[in-house]
Design a protein around this motif. Structure first.
Motif, mmCIF file in Angstrom:
data_model
loop_
_atom_site.group_PDB
_atom_site.id
_atom_site.type_symbol
_atom_site.label_atom_id
_atom_site.label_comp_id
_atom_site.label_asym_id
_atom_site.label_seq_id
_atom_site.Cartn_x
_atom_site.Cartn_y
_atom_site.Cartn_z
ATOM 1 N N LYS A 1 0.476 -1.465 0.604
ATOM 2 C CA LYS A 1 -0.262 0.160 -0.275
ATOM 3 C C LYS A 1 0.408 1.396 -0.229
ATOM 4 O O LYS A 1 0.531 2.121 -0.039
ATOM 5 C CB LYS A 1 -1.100 0.321 1.914
ATOM 6 N N LEU A 2 1.650 1.704 0.463
ATOM 7 C CA LEU A 2 3.047 2.710 0.108
ATOM 8 C C LEU A 2 3.529 1.968 -0.970
ATOM 9 O O LEU A 2 4.326 3.338 -1.601
ATOM 10 C CB LEU A 2 4.314 1.810 0.983
ATOM 11 N N GLN A 3 3.253 1.728 -1.657
ATOM 12 C CA GLN A 3 4.406 1.261 -3.068
ATOM 13 C C GLN A 3 3.647 2.702 -4.452
ATOM 14 O O GLN A 3 4.661 2.708 -4.903
ATOM 15 C CB GLN A 3 4.325 0.129 -3.519
ATOM 16 N N PRO A 4 2.682 3.279 -4.319
ATOM 17 C CA PRO A 4 2.162 4.360 -4.937
ATOM 18 C C PRO A 4 3.243 5.220 -4.736
ATOM 19 O O PRO A 4 3.057 6.192 -6.144
ATOM 20 C CB PRO A 4 0.709 4.066 -4.708
ATOM 21 N N TYR A 5 3.692 5.722 -3.673
ATOM 22 C CA TYR A 5 4.259 6.600 -3.179
ATOM 23 C C TYR A 5 5.205 6.598 -3.619
ATOM 24 O O TYR A 5 6.025 7.900 -3.594
ATOM 25 C CB TYR A 5 4.282 7.571 -2.155
ATOM 26 N N LEU A 6 6.242 5.402 -4.015
ATOM 27 C CA LEU A 6 7.069 5.582 -4.833
ATOM 28 C C LEU A 6 8.616 5.016 -4.043
ATOM 29 O O LEU A 6 8.279 5.248 -2.856
ATOM 30 C CB LEU A 6 7.475 6.444 -5.897
ATOM 31 N N GLN A 7 9.622 4.076 -4.404
ATOM 32 C CA GLN A 7 10.704 4.233 -3.223
ATOM 33 C C GLN A 7 11.707 4.567 -4.076
ATOM 34 O O GLN A 7 12.201 4.318 -4.985
ATOM 35 C CB GLN A 7 10.055 3.191 -2.564
ATOM 36 N N ASN A 8 12.821 5.552 -3.961
ATOM 37 C CA ASN A 8 13.432 5.757 -4.670
ATOM 38 C C ASN A 8 14.647 5.153 -4.534
ATOM 39 O O ASN A 8 14.809 4.368 -3.182
ATOM 40 C CB ASN A 8 14.368 6.676 -4.496
ATOM 41 N N MET A 9 15.844 4.933 -5.126
ATOM 42 C CA MET A 9 17.044 4.019 -5.231
ATOM 43 C C MET A 9 18.006 4.057 -3.617
ATOM 44 O O MET A 9 18.212 5.503 -3.602
ATOM 45 C CB MET A 9 17.845 4.239 -6.606
ATOM 46 N N MET A 10 18.473 3.093 -3.317
ATOM 47 C CA MET A 10 18.901 3.901 -2.108
ATOM 48 C C MET A 10 20.321 4.145 -1.766
ATOM 49 O O MET A 10 21.361 3.714 -3.153
ATOM 50 C CB MET A 10 18.940 3.289 -0.720
ATOM 51 N N PRO A 11 20.538 5.149 -1.046
ATOM 52 C CA PRO A 11 22.691 5.465 -1.727
ATOM 53 C C PRO A 11 23.460 4.424 -1.082
ATOM 54 O O PRO A 11 22.978 3.909 -0.079
ATOM 55 C CB PRO A 11 22.602 6.575 -0.782
ATOM 56 N N VAL A 12 24.290 3.810 -2.406
ATOM 57 C CA VAL A 12 24.840 2.768 -1.412
ATOM 58 C C VAL A 12 25.854 2.865 -0.511
ATOM 59 O O VAL A 12 26.204 2.395 0.423
ATOM 60 C CB VAL A 12 25.847 2.555 -2.745
ATOM 61 N N THR A 13 25.998 4.124 -0.089
ATOM 62 C CA THR A 13 26.858 4.414 1.117
ATOM 63 C C THR A 13 26.246 4.673 2.470
ATOM 64 O O THR A 13 26.431 3.876 3.475
ATOM 65 C CB THR A 13 27.400 6.388 1.060
ATOM 66 N N ALA A 14 24.348 4.820 2.704
ATOM 67 C CA ALA A 14 24.148 4.384 3.342
ATOM 68 C C ALA A 14 23.668 2.337 3.569
ATOM 69 O O ALA A 14 23.932 1.869 4.425
ATOM 70 C CB ALA A 14 21.822 4.738 3.467
ATOM 71 N N LEU A 15 23.457 1.712 2.664
ATOM 72 C CA LEU A 15 23.576 0.495 2.260
ATOM 73 C C LEU A 15 24.619 0.451 3.948
ATOM 74 O O LEU A 15 24.841 -1.430 4.147
ATOM 75 C CB LEU A 15 22.842 -0.148 1.123
ATOM 76 N N ALA A 16 26.056 -0.002 2.272
ATOM 77 C CA ALA A 16 27.113 0.138 3.015
ATOM 78 C C ALA A 16 27.332 0.481 4.330
ATOM 79 O O ALA A 16 27.190 -0.923 5.537
ATOM 80 C CB ALA A 16 28.373 0.456 2.040
ATOM 81 N N ALA A 17 26.927 1.598 5.145
ATOM 82 C CA ALA A 17 27.078 1.680 6.675
ATOM 83 C C ALA A 17 26.022 1.148 7.327
ATOM 84 O O ALA A 17 26.150 0.164 8.194
ATOM 85 C CB ALA A 17 26.564 3.517 6.420
ATOM 86 N N ALA A 18 25.027 0.780 6.804
ATOM 87 C CA ALA A 18 23.751 -0.007 7.780
ATOM 88 C C ALA A 18 24.281 -1.584 8.112
ATOM 89 O O ALA A 18 24.478 -2.066 8.876
ATOM 90 C CB ALA A 18 22.652 0.126 6.784
ATOM 91 N N ASN A 19 24.659 -2.126 6.745
ATOM 92 C CA ASN A 19 24.871 -3.730 6.968
ATOM 93 C C ASN A 19 26.239 -3.458 7.663
ATOM 94 O O ASN A 19 26.404 -4.598 8.763
ATOM 95 C CB ASN A 19 25.981 -3.799 5.296
ATOM 96 N N ALA A 20 27.326 -2.454 8.251
ATOM 97 C CA ALA A 20 28.182 -2.769 8.877
ATOM 98 C C ALA A 20 27.994 -2.440 10.162
ATOM 99 O O ALA A 20 28.020 -3.266 11.231
ATOM 100 C CB ALA A 20 29.360 -1.606 8.351
ATOM 101 N N SER A 21 26.753 -1.877 10.331
ATOM 102 C CA SER A 21 26.417 -1.381 12.093
ATOM 103 C C SER A 21 25.795 -3.173 12.364
ATOM 104 O O SER A 21 25.804 -3.139 13.498
ATOM 105 C CB SER A 21 25.495 -0.272 11.646
ATOM 106 N N LEU A 22 25.121 -3.276 11.390
ATOM 107 C CA LEU A 22 24.518 -4.733 12.178
ATOM 108 C C LEU A 22 25.482 -5.938 12.340
ATOM 109 O O LEU A 22 25.017 -6.944 12.930
ATOM 110 C CB LEU A 22 23.367 -5.489 10.964
ATOM 111 N N ASP A 23 26.306 -5.594 11.859
ATOM 112 C CA ASP A 23 27.609 -6.671 12.049
ATOM 113 C C ASP A 23 28.353 -6.715 13.032
ATOM 114 O O ASP A 23 28.480 -7.087 13.378
ATOM 115 C CB ASP A 23 28.290 -6.867 10.675
ATOM 116 N N GLU A 24 27.731 -5.307 14.393
ATOM 117 C CA GLU A 24 29.021 -5.294 15.121
ATOM 118 C C GLU A 24 27.727 -5.397 16.582
ATOM 119 O O GLU A 24 26.422 -4.409 16.523
ATOM 120 C CB GLU A 24 28.905 -3.966 15.085
ATOM 121 N N PRO A 25 27.663 -6.622 16.636
ATOM 122 C CA PRO A 25 27.109 -6.629 17.958
ATOM 123 C C PRO A 25 26.901 -6.133 19.463
ATOM 124 O O PRO A 25 26.271 -6.070 20.290
ATOM 125 C CB PRO A 25 27.627 -8.431 18.111
ATOM 126 N N ASP A 26 28.311 -5.205 19.536
ATOM 127 C CA ASP A 26 28.564 -4.770 20.956
ATOM 128 C C ASP A 26 27.794 -3.247 20.062
ATOM 129 O O ASP A 26 28.045 -2.544 21.487
ATOM 130 C CB ASP A 26 29.999 -4.830 20.826
#
Length: 411
Positions: A267-292
């Motif tokens: 239901k949110l898709q009609p408002y469109l979803q832009n391509m995510m910045p690769v910098t944000a995705l890289a940083a988020a992935n790295a953050s999830l890999d840090e358990p502490d």
């Protein structure tokens, strides 16, 4: 050929693959629905650009994390930089989606990634409210849903917090039998206070049929309260929001998650979803890999918050409720705008005013050094005679919410 209103797809209908018509429709919606974020509201209070703020100012006004991204996240951004000329060549979006889903006991189909949580918050209200389906929100609470409801033409029902500053879920459920969205921010912004999980589950079980419970967990990592992601896995009528702007320190990098059943996310898709910045995705992935990372930062913020609040209480000031977040409120006993202005004159920038509590101000937890400067400045301001707010700050942040003047606020 020109599209007419009758030609446009309705929210919730199956959409064709993005083409000229759907793109134009989404663009028209975006133009009609400016997204209000914490940054929007914080900057509106200052009536100026960040470049106008002194370099040595204390910025504890926007619920940002002064620690910034982790070292691993910063390294990931640096490493992905040379590939910034390509669109997600490494499939970081899919990797992040799978990783987030696995870590939280969900399926990839339950996850939608956005540039921060402001977009899915705004889109959820647009998708599920209308002139006949209202928005129910706590008062005070985060204002962004009301800005979206102003666009959708929905009635807004503001329900006061309880005596211990939790969401009054029973009053919220009863506020509008035709509610489209019931919004719960937990921990709450601006108070930092908790609404116990069992109360949210009660609201989920007793809400009006057809309504959506929108649970904003932007600050959940900073509390000991259990989240409600298991209710998504159970297929309930709710959308949960997460962001990397707070505990992960990525407010300026922009990464957020909407978590729900696949049919609700559609239901949110009609408002469109832009391509995510690769910098944000890289940083988020790295953050999830840090358990502490989360527990360490949670303790650091909590220790600084407790030290500041203990000082306020010992000095006879009046913090409101018990905060479990990176912000708290103080009842100043005088016009809050005047306090904000006086602190700004001392180069200490704090948060905005909520109309329900005109004497209360919100303070973000900064570094221990920043909170030390805040304490000195706050005591000097409170020891001085109360001053009237200057003309600019008296126009509080509601003025930044386009269309709010036509919004119906119902108690």
């Amino acid at each position: 050929m020109t599209d007419t209103k009758e030609d446009l797809p309705k929210v919730g209908e199956d959409l064709p693959k993005v083409g000229r018509r759907t793109f134009m429709w989404g663009a028209a919606l975006a133009a009609a629905a400016p997204i209000v974020s914490e940054a929007t509201l914080a900057h509106a209070l200052q009536h100026g650009r960040l470049t106008d703020v002194p370099a040595d100012a204390v910025l504890i006004n926007a619920n940002e994390n002064p620690l910034g991204p982790s070292k691993a996240a910063c390294q990931a951004i640096a490493d992905i930089g040379p590939l910034g000329g390509r669109y997600d060549k490494l499939d970081l979006m899919d990797k992040f989606t799978e990783k987030f889903a696995t870590q939280h006991g969900l399926k990839a189909e339950n996850i939608a990634i956005y540039a921060g949580s402001s977009e899915p918050l705004h889109y959820t209200v647009l998708a599920f409210t209308s002139p006949t389906k209202g928005l129910v929100t706590a008062d005070p609470s985060y204002e962004s849903p009301m800005a979206a409801a102003a666009v959708s033409g929905a009635a807004i029902h503001k329900v006061a917090l309880t005596s211990d500053f939790a969401h009054d879920v029973k009053a919220m459920v009863a506020a509008d039998p035709n509610a489209g969205v019931i919004y719960i921010c937990n921990p709450n912004n601006p108070t930092g206070t908790i609404t116990p999980r069992e109360q949210i589950l009660w609201a989920l079980a007793n809400k009006p049929a057809g309504s959506i419970l929108l649970v904003d967990e932007a600050y959940i990592h900073l509390s000991d309260e259990d989240d409600v992601l298991d209710q998504v896995a159970a297929g309930k009528d709710l959308i949960v929001l997460r962001t990397f702007s707070k505990v992960y320190g990525m407010a300026g990098i922009r990464c957020g998650v909407a978590i729900a059943r696949p049919d609700l996310l559609e239901k949110l898709q009609p408002y469109l979803q832009n391509m995510m910045p690769v910098t944000a995705l890289a940083a988020a992935n790295a953050s999830l890999d840090e358990p502490d990372l989360v527990p360490t930062r949670k303790k650091w913020i909590a220790d600084t918050r407790r030290e500041t609040i203990a000082w306020l209480q010992a000095a006879g000031y009046k913090p409101i409720g018990v905060s479990h977040s990176n912000c708290f409120m103080i009842d100043t006993g005088r016009d809050g705008h005047g306090v904000i202005t006086a602190l700004k004159d001392k180069k200490v920038y704090i948060g905005r005013i909520w109309p329900a509590w005109p004497n209360a101000v919100r303070v973000t937890v900064g570094t221990p050094e920043e909170m030390g400067k805040f304490r000195v400045a706050f005591k000097e301001v409170m020891d001085a005679p109360a001053m009237a707010a200057s003309p600019a700050p008296t126009q509080h942040a509601d003025g930044a919410l386009k269309g709010m003047g036509k919004t119906r606020f119902l108690s």
